[in-house]
Design a protein around this motif. Structure first.
Motif, PDB file in Angstrom:
ATOM      1  N   GLY A  60       0.840  -1.203   0.000  1.00 21.60           N
ATOM      2  CA  GLY A  60       0.000   0.000   0.000  1.00 21.60           C
ATOM      3  C   GLY A  60       0.864   1.238   0.000  1.00 21.60           C
ATOM      4  N   GLU A  61       0.234   2.365   0.291  1.00 20.59           N
ATOM      5  CA  GLU A  61       1.020   3.591   0.352  1.00 20.59           C
ATOM      6  C   GLU A  61       1.708   3.684   1.708  1.00 20.59           C
ATOM      7  OE1 GLU A  61      -2.802   6.476   1.532  1.00 20.59           O
ATOM      8  OE2 GLU A  61      -1.939   6.537  -0.482  1.00 20.59           O
ATOM      9  N   PRO A  62       2.867   4.355   1.757  1.00 22.17           N
ATOM     10  CA  PRO A  62       3.541   4.476   3.053  1.00 22.17           C
ATOM     11  C   PRO A  62       2.701   5.297   4.030  1.00 22.17           C
ATOM     12  CG  PRO A  62       4.715   5.718   1.340  1.00 22.17           C
ATOM     13  CD  PRO A  62       3.596   5.011   0.671  1.00 22.17           C
ATOM     14  N   LEU A  63       2.921   5.063   5.295  1.00 24.50           N
ATOM     15  CA  LEU A  63       2.256   5.846   6.342  1.00 24.50           C
ATOM     16  C   LEU A  63       2.980   7.184   6.482  1.00 24.50           C
ATOM     17  CD1 LEU A  63       0.296   5.849   8.927  1.00 24.50           C
ATOM     18  CD2 LEU A  63       2.376   5.265  10.177  1.00 24.50           C
ATOM     19  N   ALA A  64       2.209   8.266   6.488  1.00 21.64           N
ATOM     20  CA  ALA A  64       2.795   9.594   6.704  1.00 21.64           C
ATOM     21  C   ALA A  64       2.362  10.110   8.067  1.00 21.64           C
ATOM     22  CB  ALA A  64       2.350  10.546   5.608  1.00 21.64           C
ATOM     23  N   TYR A  65       3.313  10.649   8.833  1.00 18.30           N
ATOM     24  CA  TYR A  65       2.955  11.202  10.152  1.00 18.30           C
ATOM     25  C   TYR A  65       3.789  12.439  10.427  1.00 18.30           C
ATOM     26  CZ  TYR A  65       7.313   9.681  12.275  1.00 18.30           C
ATOM     27  OH  TYR A  65       8.639   9.555  12.586  1.00 18.30           O
ATOM     28  N   LEU A  66       3.350  13.208  11.400  1.00  7.66           N
ATOM     29  CA  LEU A  66       4.053  14.429  11.790  1.00  7.66           C
ATOM     30  C   LEU A  66       4.899  14.126  13.020  1.00  7.66           C
ATOM     31  CD1 LEU A  66       4.360  17.463  11.158  1.00  7.66           C
ATOM     32  CD2 LEU A  66       2.363  17.885  12.623  1.00  7.66           C
ATOM     33  N   HIS A  67       6.219  14.219  12.861  1.00  6.39           N
ATOM     34  CA  HIS A  67       7.129  13.821  13.933  1.00  6.39           C
ATOM     35  C   HIS A  67       7.020  14.767  15.132  1.00  6.39           C
ATOM     36  CE1 HIS A  67      10.495  11.278  15.194  1.00  6.39           C
ATOM     37  NE2 HIS A  67      10.994  12.343  15.776  1.00  6.39           N
ATOM     38  N   GLY A  68       6.969  14.176  16.329  1.00  6.40           N
ATOM     39  CA  GLY A  68       6.932  14.959  17.559  1.00  6.40           C
ATOM     40  C   GLY A  68       5.529  15.341  18.001  1.00  6.40           C
ATOM     41  N   HIS A  69       4.505  14.734  17.403  1.00  7.52           N
ATOM     42  CA  HIS A  69       3.121  15.080  17.751  1.00  7.52           C
ATOM     43  C   HIS A  69       2.307  13.863  18.211  1.00  7.52           C
ATOM     44  CE1 HIS A  69       3.088  19.350  16.347  1.00  7.52           C
ATOM     45  NE2 HIS A  69       4.172  18.914  15.733  1.00  7.52           N
ATOM     46  N   ASN A  70       2.998  12.847  18.708  1.00 13.05           N
ATOM     47  CA  ASN A  70       2.306  11.655  19.231  1.00 13.05           C
ATOM     48  C   ASN A  70       1.381  10.991  18.216  1.00 13.05           C
ATOM     49  OD1 ASN A  70       3.420  11.859  21.900  1.00 13.05           O
ATOM     50  ND2 ASN A  70       1.999  13.549  22.268  1.00 13.05           N
ATOM     51  N   ASN A  71       1.729  11.095  16.923  1.00 15.76           N
ATOM     52  CA  ASN A  71       0.936  10.409  15.898  1.00 15.76           C
ATOM     53  C   ASN A  71       1.227   8.909  15.924  1.00 15.76           C
ATOM     54  OD1 ASN A  71       1.120  12.894  13.196  1.00 15.76           O
ATOM     55  ND2 ASN A  71       0.163  13.024  15.180  1.00 15.76           N
ATOM     56  N   ILE A  72       2.417   8.543  16.377  1.00 18.25           N
ATOM     57  CA  ILE A  72       2.813   7.134  16.451  1.00 18.25           C
ATOM     58  C   ILE A  72       3.273   6.849  17.882  1.00 18.25           C
ATOM     59  CG2 ILE A  72       3.432   6.995  14.000  1.00 18.25           C
ATOM     60  CD1 ILE A  72       6.386   7.251  14.817  1.00 18.25           C
ATOM     61  N   VAL A  73       3.442   5.572  18.232  1.00 18.46           N
ATOM     62  CA  VAL A  73       3.805   5.242  19.619  1.00 18.46           C
ATOM     63  C   VAL A  73       5.165   5.853  19.973  1.00 18.46           C
ATOM     64  CG1 VAL A  73       2.398   3.156  19.719  1.00 18.46           C
ATOM     65  CG2 VAL A  73       4.783   2.984  18.977  1.00 18.46           C
ATOM     66  N   PRO A  74       5.322   6.278  21.253  1.00 19.13           N
ATOM     67  CA  PRO A  74       6.529   6.998  21.671  1.00 19.13           C
ATOM     68  C   PRO A  74       7.834   6.266  21.361  1.00 19.13           C
ATOM     69  CG  PRO A  74       4.885   7.029  23.422  1.00 19.13           C
ATOM     70  CD  PRO A  74       4.353   6.127  22.346  1.00 19.13           C
ATOM     71  N   GLY A  75       7.865   4.950  21.571  1.00 18.68           N
ATOM     72  CA  GLY A  75       9.102   4.194  21.369  1.00 18.68           C
ATOM     73  C   GLY A  75       9.583   4.221  19.933  1.00 18.68           C
ATOM     74  N   LEU A  76       8.637   4.180  18.992  1.00 20.18           N
ATOM     75  CA  LEU A  76       9.008   4.214  17.580  1.00 20.18           C
ATOM     76  C   LEU A  76       9.414   5.623  17.168  1.00 20.18           C
ATOM     77  CD1 LEU A  76       9.320   2.768  14.894  1.00 20.18           C
ATOM     78  CD2 LEU A  76       6.885   3.199  14.449  1.00 20.18           C
ATOM     79  N   GLU A  77       8.696   6.595  17.667  1.00 24.02           N
ATOM     80  CA  GLU A  77       9.006   7.993  17.343  1.00 24.02           C
ATOM     81  C   GLU A  77      10.426   8.339  17.794  1.00 24.02           C
ATOM     82  OE1 GLU A  77       6.469  11.243  19.092  1.00 24.02           O
ATOM     83  OE2 GLU A  77       6.167  11.638  16.965  1.00 24.02           O
TER      84      GLU A  77
END
Ligand code: ZN
Length: 160
Positions: free
Chosen positions: A29-46
């Motif tokens: 599929g398409e890659p996941l896009a997120y905004l870094h530093g805004h808790n869009n993804i789990v803290p450990g991965l960020e």
């Protein structure tokens, strides 16, 4: 651009559990896009992605504390079936919004008897180690609107 706060990051990822089972993936599929530093993804991965760059591949093991949290027994509740008045048929696996002391929270039905319904307010991945394999495919500056909303718009992000 090196990954830092307020940068839009697109990545391909595969998430596995301790047994190596694939739980989720952007593969095909398409890659996941997120905004870094805004808790869009789990803290450990960020945290692991901070300072990485386009083309970097990484394997990250995230503990429950840095992932979706521990399993909390108090979030499992047995409620009278009458509380579901108006719902024709209640079955395990159904999801509801429940009013809790901490505000509305998604719960999943785990057990149904003639008198009671047991619901679980834990995240489905609470208490699990998360094994991410990630490849950073793109970084870019956010649009002012994305920064304001705290998330990414368009492909791989929010559509609204
Ligand atoms: Zn938005």
């Amino acid at each position: 651009m090196t990954i830092r706060n307020d940068l839009v990051v697109s990545m391909h990822y595969t998430l596995r559990d301790d047994a190596g089972e694939v739980l989720d993936t952007s593969d095909g599929g398409e890659p996941l896009a997120y905004l870094h530093g805004h808790n869009n993804i789990v803290p450990g991965l960020e945290e692991a992605l901070t300072g990485k760059d386009v083309g970097d591949k990484l394997d990250v093991k995230v503990s429950p504390e840095q992932g979706y949290g521990e399993n909390h027994a108090e979030l499992v509740q047995e409620v009278p079936r009458a509380a579901f008045e108006g719902v024709d048929e209640i079955q395990p696996g159904m999801r509801f919004q429940a009013e809790t002391a901490a505000g509305p929270r998604p719960v999943i039905v785990t057990t149904v008897t003639d008198e009671t319904v047991t619901v679980d307010g834990n995240h489905p991945l609470a208490g699990e180690n998360l094994h991410f394999s990630v490849e950073v495919v793109e970084t870019r500056d956010p649009l002012p609107e994305e920064l304001e909303h705290g998330h990414v718009h368009g492909p791989g992000g929010h559509h609204h």
